[in-house]
Scaffold this motif. Sequence first.
Motif, short mmCIF file in Angstrom:
data_model
loop_
_atom_site.label_atom_id
_atom_site.label_comp_id
_atom_site.label_asym_id
_atom_site.label_seq_id
_atom_site.Cartn_x
_atom_site.Cartn_y
_atom_site.Cartn_z
N SER A 233 0.86 -1.18 0.00
CA SER A 233 0.00 0.00 0.00
C SER A 233 0.90 1.23 0.00
CB SER A 233 -0.90 -0.01 1.25
OG SER A 233 -1.63 1.18 1.35
N HIS A 234 0.62 2.21 -0.87
CA HIS A 234 1.48 3.39 -0.93
C HIS A 234 0.71 4.55 -1.55
CE1 HIS A 234 2.13 3.06 -5.35
NE2 HIS A 234 2.03 1.76 -5.13
N ASP A 235 1.28 5.74 -1.41
CA ASP A 235 0.68 6.95 -1.97
C ASP A 235 1.50 7.48 -3.14
OD1 ASP A 235 2.93 7.87 -0.71
OD2 ASP A 235 1.91 9.29 0.62
N GLY A 236 2.26 6.60 -3.75
CA GLY A 236 3.14 7.01 -4.83
C GLY A 236 4.59 7.11 -4.39
N GLN A 237 4.81 7.28 -3.08
CA GLN A 237 6.18 7.36 -2.55
C GLN A 237 6.67 5.95 -2.24
OE1 GLN A 237 8.14 10.18 -2.28
NE2 GLN A 237 6.46 10.99 -3.52
N SER A 266 6.71 3.77 1.98
CA SER A 266 5.82 2.61 2.16
C SER A 266 6.49 1.48 2.93
CB SER A 266 5.38 2.08 0.80
OG SER A 266 6.48 1.56 0.09
N GLU A 290 1.66 9.68 8.51
CA GLU A 290 0.76 8.79 7.76
C GLU A 290 1.55 7.73 7.01
OE1 GLU A 290 -2.79 9.07 4.37
OE2 GLU A 290 -2.03 10.88 5.36
N ARG A 291 2.65 8.13 6.40
CA ARG A 291 3.48 7.15 5.69
C ARG A 291 4.14 6.18 6.66
NH1 ARG A 291 6.19 11.54 1.55
NH2 ARG A 291 4.41 11.66 0.11
N ARG A 294 1.64 3.65 7.49
CA ARG A 294 1.41 2.79 6.32
C ARG A 294 2.53 1.75 6.21
NH1 ARG A 294 1.10 6.49 2.72
NH2 ARG A 294 -1.17 6.68 2.68
#
Length: 415
Positions: A233-237, A266, A290-291, A294
């Motif tokens: 799971s990641h936010d693009g980073q 991540s 948040e990261r 995650r």
Amino acid sequence: MMTDADDAPWLTVVGWGESGMAGLTPASREALEAAEVVFGARRHLRLLPSLSAEVREWPVPFADGIPELLAERGRRTVMLASGDPFWFGAGATLARHLAPDEWRSLPSPSTFSLAASRLGWSLEGVSCHGLHARPLTRLRPHLHRGRRLLVLLRDGAAVMALAEWLGRVGFGASRLHVLEALGGNKERERVRMLRADADLPDDIAHPVAVGLEVDGDGPALPLTPGRPDAWFSHDGQITKQAVRAATLAALAPAPGERLWDIGTGSGSVAIEWLLAHPDNRALGIERDAERAERARCNARELGVDWLEVIEGDAAALLAESLASGKELREAPSPDAVFIGGGLCEALLETLWARLPAGARLVANAVTLESEALLAHWQCRAGGELVRLELSSAAALGTRRGWKAAYPIVQWRVVK
């Protein structure tokens, strides 16, 4: 009280099972009969016959009983432990608090041995897991169709949770052999194969073991570094799959080594480091809360929940550690460091001063500024500078062409 002439250790750890005294060796019986104090969990003591010794129930949590046990030095003491005390048992924990000449262990067959015997499974051909106090997700790297596992669980509720979790990760067709109170008069095996997506009985007795025959359409976790990005799971980073594979190859994890993953995002690099060997350890450092959370969640889901992630600016944390002369948040010095984010001169200066001789450093850069910084440090400290350029086929009008990703400059060096 023991006399000076008595050379026997004051503590005997006796392997105890559901068969009680009937399952003991003569040496274990003699130790119990000669004991002045006997410790055991409630479920062990219920099977204990009348003894002349003082009998004490071991408290919960387990660690609370250790000072009470150590206070009995000089008296003949027996500690009852399930099966083989040094096979997912209490033995190793106790031994850390004692000198070698203070104790002896008299094991009985472990629950794993009893379970394999009941099922007719070759013990060396299965994975054995003690999950009384560990998350079920520890099993994730071991799940693939046709695999057999033996799992010790707390109680019936944990069996139900295991079945539900198997369904969620795509292995709901697995068969669960529920084995209860092995070795005793109340021993029970659910003879029919219990599918993980079926109703399980609510009267499961403790202690409980599950023989798991893995089946289903769930994906097996790939063995090689550079797992697909979709596993995280990641936010693009995230260090992308191909670059991550090259990064792990440069970091070269060996058994028992420790990684610092700076700018963990991540957590993908640290997680793959941990998946390389169960004795490996990793510390992730991430500024974004948040990261950081995650990364912790990714680690739990992929079965390496021992990833430690701390929040904060790596350069500041390292400067504080260097000034105080203390380890970074009590974390031992690393064997390898990866910088995936937050690269700057201050970080490299402080980190280089902090690293022990022989430590490996790998840093990835995308921008021209960070690329120039790595080029400067490569001239200063040596190592290897590598440029990674990747392209993938993409639509180009009615045809296809190569679409290039941003190139990555990677510095690899051993201090």
